[in-house]
Design a protein around this motif. Structure first.
Motif, PDB file in Angstrom:
ATOM      1  N   ARG A 178       0.838  -1.192   0.000  1.00 55.67           N
ATOM      2  CA  ARG A 178       0.000   0.000   0.000  1.00 55.67           C
ATOM      3  C   ARG A 178       0.868   1.234   0.000  1.00 55.67           C
ATOM      4  O   ARG A 178       1.946   1.255   0.576  1.00 55.67           O
ATOM      5  CB  ARG A 178      -0.913   0.016   1.209  1.00 55.67           C
ATOM      6  N   PRO A 181      -0.275   4.049   4.887  1.00 55.84           N
ATOM      7  CA  PRO A 181      -0.328   3.097   6.012  1.00 55.84           C
ATOM      8  C   PRO A 181      -1.759   2.667   6.294  1.00 55.84           C
ATOM      9  O   PRO A 181      -2.707   3.402   6.064  1.00 55.84           O
ATOM     10  CB  PRO A 181       0.235   3.893   7.187  1.00 55.84           C
ATOM     11  N   ARG A 182      -1.925   1.462   6.765  1.00 51.52           N
ATOM     12  CA  ARG A 182      -3.230   0.856   7.002  1.00 51.52           C
ATOM     13  C   ARG A 182      -4.029   1.635   8.038  1.00 51.52           C
ATOM     14  O   ARG A 182      -5.258   1.669   7.973  1.00 51.52           O
ATOM     15  CB  ARG A 182      -3.034  -0.581   7.456  1.00 51.52           C
ATOM     16  N   GLU A 183      -3.394   2.239   8.968  1.00 51.04           N
ATOM     17  CA  GLU A 183      -4.088   2.971  10.006  1.00 51.04           C
ATOM     18  C   GLU A 183      -4.805   4.210   9.478  1.00 51.04           C
ATOM     19  O   GLU A 183      -5.740   4.696  10.061  1.00 51.04           O
ATOM     20  CB  GLU A 183      -3.111   3.424  11.123  1.00 51.04           C
ATOM     21  N   TRP A 184      -4.349   4.745   8.405  1.00 47.92           N
ATOM     22  CA  TRP A 184      -4.953   5.958   7.852  1.00 47.92           C
ATOM     23  C   TRP A 184      -6.251   5.653   7.114  1.00 47.92           C
ATOM     24  O   TRP A 184      -7.030   6.540   6.823  1.00 47.92           O
ATOM     25  CB  TRP A 184      -3.998   6.639   6.897  1.00 47.92           C
TER      26      TRP A 184
END
Length: 185
Positions: A178, A181-184
């Motif tokens: 990606r 980042p996955r948290e965003w």
């Protein structure tokens, strides 16, 4: 006083009286087969006497093959009219266009299924080998009609020809990396 019957109409008199003889110095010749001197009875007798001879088996086979070829190419003669009909119905789903497309699929399929029955009257020992090419032509001409039906169904958008038509069978994508980042997300 007795009443006399009225005289017959002029057309009855003309019908019962022979036509006036034509002057011999006329510049217009008689049509072929016309003889003014014969009466109706004499013409009927002469036509019975001058009957034509029966055709030979080779001549009949030739005539049957000509007729079989006419039957074989008949679907191609209907193709332009069906194409115009398909154009006139438009590409939307309406009852008229659905019936037209249904007939474009049903007619060739039924014609091919009744192939032997269609050409049974032309089948003789002399024509059986030559009828194979005629039957194949008949099948091919009916397949052209079927191809017109497939074209129309595709023009109406009913054939699944694009990737979006198959999205129901697509699996969910798995991302290998990606940019965010996955948290965003």
């Amino acid at each position: 006083m007795s009443a006399q019957p009225p005289p017959p109409p002029q057309w009855v008199v003309d019908l019962n009286s022979p036509p006036p003889s034509k002057p011999k110095n006329s510049s217009i010749p008689d049509p072929p087969g016309y003889t003014a001197s014969l009466t109706r009875k004499e013409r009927a007798i002469s036509s019975k006497q001058s009957s034509r001879k029966a055709p030979t088996s080779e001549e009949m086979d030739t005539l049957k093959m000509k007729k079989a070829w006419e039957v074989a190419i008949a679907p191609v003669k209907q193709l332009p009219m069906n194409a115009i009909g398909m154009y006139m119905t438009g590409n939307t789903l309406q009852i008229f266009s659905i019936f037209m497309v249904f007939s474009l699929f049903k007619t060739p399929v039924m014609a091919v299924l009744s192939l032997q029955k269609t050409f049974a009257m032309f089948e003789t020992p002399g024509t059986s080998n030559r009828l194979i090419a005629v039957k194949l032509t008949y099948i091919l001409t009916n397949m052209l009609m079927l191809a017109l039906g497939i074209w129309k169904v595709n023009a109406m958008g009913l054939l699944p020809t694009t990737k979006s038509d198959w999205l129901a069978w697509e699996g969910e994508r798995t991302w290998s990396e990606r940019a965010v980042p996955r948290e965003w997300l």
